[in-house]
Design a protein around this motif. Structure first.
Motif, mmCIF file in Angstrom:
data_model
loop_
_atom_site.group_PDB
_atom_site.id
_atom_site.type_symbol
_atom_site.label_atom_id
_atom_site.label_comp_id
_atom_site.label_asym_id
_atom_site.label_seq_id
_atom_site.Cartn_x
_atom_site.Cartn_y
_atom_site.Cartn_z
ATOM 1 N N UNK A 80 0.819 -1.216 0.000
ATOM 2 C CA UNK A 80 0.000 0.000 0.000
ATOM 3 C C UNK A 80 0.850 1.261 0.000
ATOM 4 N N UNK A 81 1.952 1.257 0.723
ATOM 5 C CA UNK A 81 2.725 2.509 0.854
ATOM 6 C C UNK A 81 3.970 2.508 -0.030
ATOM 7 N N UNK A 82 4.102 1.449 -0.897
ATOM 8 C CA UNK A 82 5.217 1.402 -1.865
ATOM 9 C C UNK A 82 6.563 1.591 -1.153
ATOM 10 N N UNK A 83 6.737 0.873 -0.072
ATOM 11 C CA UNK A 83 7.951 1.037 0.751
ATOM 12 C C UNK A 83 8.622 -0.329 0.919
ATOM 13 N N UNK A 84 9.914 -0.450 0.589
ATOM 14 C CA UNK A 84 10.596 -1.736 0.849
ATOM 15 C C UNK A 84 10.713 -1.970 2.362
ATOM 16 N N UNK A 85 10.424 -3.208 2.780
ATOM 17 C CA UNK A 85 10.534 -3.561 4.207
ATOM 18 C C UNK A 85 11.467 -4.760 4.306
ATOM 19 N N UNK A 86 12.644 -4.538 4.921
ATOM 20 C CA UNK A 86 13.658 -5.609 4.991
ATOM 21 C C UNK A 86 13.810 -6.041 6.443
#
Lengths: 84, 363, 335
Positions: B210-216
């Motif tokens: 939804x927020x177009x954010x990479x989460x590593x």
């Protein structure tokens, strides 16, 4: 929120029906740890412990694991086994 | 120490840092969620190894910073009850309530004991059957299994003098609260590795999408942290936004099913107030009805305690990376590590304490 | 009201310093103007005497590597040695709780005797008081010590200068962790014994080695970090350490990782730091290593000139972080 450290299980003893605990060696330091969340763990296994509870079993060959991870990230390095 | 030394090797840290310098071409602002990660970054000075284009914001993943002042005041009120032994993690003893903290309460005669594990508090209850033993159960998903086990153990041993004052919170709801703000500067997230050891990584997929954010999902040793930053920046440079696992040695996609089952048995999701951020629906864990006997909120009458936040403290904005300590009117004046007004000035890796001591991150 | 005494006031950190500066020093004054030092220096005719006092309230009374008895004697000997004096005589005031088993008292007293003999000092006077059960924790010991400062010896923070080498006499954190293990609440067992030991023989060897010695300090409560911050502030200098050079035993490191402690702030009872001019560093190091208590001594840093006084540590990755004094004793962390 999550300081967790690896340790080696020395013994496992049942506490109640499905609750287990055991002595874990963190490298010259011993502490009783609850093992109910890793029921398949056996003495000799390495587990990750947070606030007195084991939350995961650690893979056997940690060195190879680390190097595999780095290769996956495109990291070039030279690393001979006996660098310690 | 097995499983630690290799992930602290200078030549491996150097190698990952060099790969990172090669990968980075633009300015990126990342947030490391967990206070434990912040501690490693500050302790080993890892941000100084990053390319200058990369900024690391310290996230809200630290119980000291987000436990609401009402809970601190209730813990202090309970501790001052002569029949109560109040057990707590060391982290919470210097967190300011409306008036004073748990350490000051102890000096006024309260029986406040530091424990390493919630299960140690159960032992204290077993050894003091004539006293009420309350454990101040703060923490994120990583600590939930231990608190659930404490209740299940007390239930099996019929320890009716044991209860938990719960202030449990969860990561995804607070990340959503940060990411949906229009002025949110965070472009990539380093998720807390040990939370995912318990809960798995799937819960982050809707947020990344939804927020177009990479989460590593990232670990805590120096190699782990730089490796997490490297994978996150690589996604940003390639325009991707996925959930990636940079801590595979302990994190599996489904987490630890035994642990999750145990948490499910004892706790249920509920709305929780976050200090400085406010109430977030579905962001906390509360004790289920079946175990209400072990809920200190129900066992003791704590409702009429009046709590109030220090009006000048802007810790909420700071926790969300939307302001820095230097913007705060009381920073370094009334608010110092010896007399913290807000929680981020208490623990050594709280943002304000890190600024005060190291002037770190004063970009 | 001015609030109440807290545990932090006894933790060797900034709150303790505040208590000393705001309440104690104004009352007791500091006539010699000597910076707060381990011993007061008194000129008696041609002899310079070192005079010190300390109290021991350790719980439990017995732990791996020592007891409240050996701690009391060695601690007093060490305070005297740190001002360049050789210890001559010690007094011991015992405060006993009603109900303390007599064999515990016997064991403590024989530990004191053994420690005094090892350090070559005599316990010349003492006193005993008993308080009702519950008014003290088994036993407390207050000591006083007198020593004679060697001729021409002037040791203290006022002599620390940029360029000095910082020598650490051995691995840190043993005592604090041994006490934690003895209490068996956070740790069940730890294979670390306290480093409790007398330092006077090591200091004598150092002073006879011909190396110039600017300052000596034993690292007790608050750990090495607090001592170095105090010396940096008192001398107006900047102390820069190298993390890799600081020895920490495997089990102390393991205990600190488990509980969230930093070994730099953990108490020691048989370790000291010495500040010597760079030119004399090798001589001093070689000499110190001949003493059994400091066989593993290492140079762990240097004194620099910077605008502000302070302490910093360079990590094994080449990055630097500043070291500050904690307000009270260090608390365990989960985050």
């Amino acid at each position: 929120m999550c300081l967790a450290v690896p340790g080696r299980i020395r013994d496992v003893k049942p506490v109640q029906e499905w609750m287990y605990s055991g002595t874990v060696d963190f490298g010259g330091v011993l502490r009783e740890v609850n093992l109910s969340c890793v029921p398949e763990a056996v003495p000799g296994d390495y587990v990750l412990v947070h606030v007195g509870v084991a939350i995961s079993i650690l893979p056997e060959e940690e060195a190879i694991q680390c190097l595999a991870e780095l290769e996956h990230a495109g990291v070039e390095f030279e690393y001979e086994e006996g660098l310690e | 120490m097995k499983y630690k030394d290799i992930y602290q090797k200078p030549e491996l840290v150097k190698a990952v840092a060099e790969a990172l310098h090669r990968t980075t071409t633009k300015n990126w602002t990342l947030m490391e969620v967990c206070g434990g990660q912040t501690h490693s970054i500050v302790k080993y000075g890892l941000d100084a190894l990053l390319p200058p284009q990369i900024t690391l914001l310290h996230g809200p993943g630290c119980p000291v910073c987000v436990t609401p002042v009402e809970k601190i005041d209730r813990a202090i009120a309970l501790a001052k009850d002569h029949n109560v032994i109040l057990c707590s993690f060391g982290d919470m003893l210097r967190v300011p309530g409306t008036k004073g903290d748990l350490l000051a309460a102890r000096s006024e005669g309260a029986d406040v004991r530091v424990v390493y594990s919630p299960l140690d508090a159960v032992k204290i209850a077993e050894n003091n059957l004539q006293r009420e033993v309350v454990f101040f159960a703060v923490g994120f998903e990583t600590t939930a299994p231990a608190n659930a086990l404490a209740i299940l153990q007390a239930y099996r041993r019929e320890l009716l003098n044991f209860s938990l004052l719960v202030s449990h919170v969860m990561v995804p709801p607070v990340l959503q609260a940060l990411l949906k703000e229009p002025d949110c500067k965070v472009q990539g997230i380093l998720a807390a590795g040990h939370v995912c050891t318990v809960m798995g990584t799937r819960m982050y997929e809707p947020l990344a999408e939804r927020y177009q954010v990479p989460i590593v999902v990232t670990g805590f040793e120096p190699v782990d942290i730089l490796y997490g930053v490297q994978m996150c920046v690589r996604q940003l440079e390639e325009g991707r936004h996925e959930v990636e696992n940079a801590y595979p040695r302990v994190v599996k996609e489904d987490g630890n099913l035994h642990a999750r089952y145990m948490v499910q048995q004892v706790f249920e999701t509920e709305q929780r107030v976050w200090r400085g951020i406010g109430a977030l629906p579905g962001s906390g864990l509360g004790i289920r009805k079946e175990y209400a006997a072990f809920d200190a909120e129900k066992r003791f009458c704590l409702q009429e305690i009046h709590s109030e936040e220090c009006p000048d403290c802007i810790s909420g904005l700071i926790l969300q990376g939307r302001a820095s300590p230097v913007d705060c009117p009381v920073y370094k004046i009334q608010c110092t590590p010896d007399h913290p007004l807000g929680a981020p000035m208490v623990s050594s890796e709280g943002v304000c304490a890190a600024y005060y001591q190291y002037g770190r991150g004063a970009k | 009201n001015r609030g109440r005494v807290e545990m932090a006031h006894g933790g060797g950190g900034s709150k303790m310093q505040q208590l000393i500066e705001e309440i104690l020093l104004p009352a007791f004054g500091n006539p010699e103007g000597a910076a707060r030092h381990d011993s007061a220096l008194l000129q008696v005719e041609k002899i310079q005497l070192a005079f010190t006092t300390d109290s021991y309230v350790v719980r439990p009374l017995f732990f791996q590597g020592g007891s409240i008895g050996s701690l009391a004697v060695n601690g007093t000997v060490n305070d005297l040695s740190m001002s360049g004096a050789y210890p001559v005589a010690i007094s011991a005031g015992l405060i006993l709780e009603e109900g303390l088993p007599l064999e515990h008292l016997q064991a403590v007293v024989s530990d004191m005797q053994t420690a005094a003999r090892t350090a070559g000092v005599r316990i010349v006077t003492g006193d005993t008081k008993v308080v009702e059960r519950g008014r003290c924790d088994g036993m407390y010991i207050n000591t006083a010590g007198v020593g004679i400062v060697r001729d021409g010896v002037d040791i203290g923070p006022h002599r620390v200068q940029p360029g000095d080498a910082v020598i650490l006499s051995g691995d840190i954190g043993r005592h604090g962790i041994a006490i934690l293990a003895a209490r068996e609440d956070m740790l069940d067992y730890c294979d670390t014994a306290s480093d409790c030991a007398p330092l006077n023989s090591a200091v004598t060897i150092l002073l006879n080695s011909g190396a110039e010695v600017h300052c000596l300090r034993d690292l007790t409560r608050g750990g090495m970090a607090s001592v170095l911050v105090e010396i940096a502030q008192a001398s107006g200098t900047f102390i820069h350490l190298r993390e890799e050079a600081i020895p920490v035993s495997a089990s102390v490191r393991a205990a600190c990782e488990l509980l969230g402690y930093d070994p730099l702030y953990i108490a020691n009872e048989g370790r000291f730091v010495a500040f010597v001019p760079a030119a004399d560093a090798e001589t001093a190091l070689k000499a110190i290593r001949t003493a059994s208590v400091s066989g593993e001594a290492k140079i762990v840093g240097t004194v620099q000139k910077r605008e502000t006084a302070g302490v910093s540590i360079c990590s094994k990755y080449g990055t630097e972080r500043h070291i500050y004094m904690l307000s009270g004793e260090q608390l365990p962390r989960i985050c």
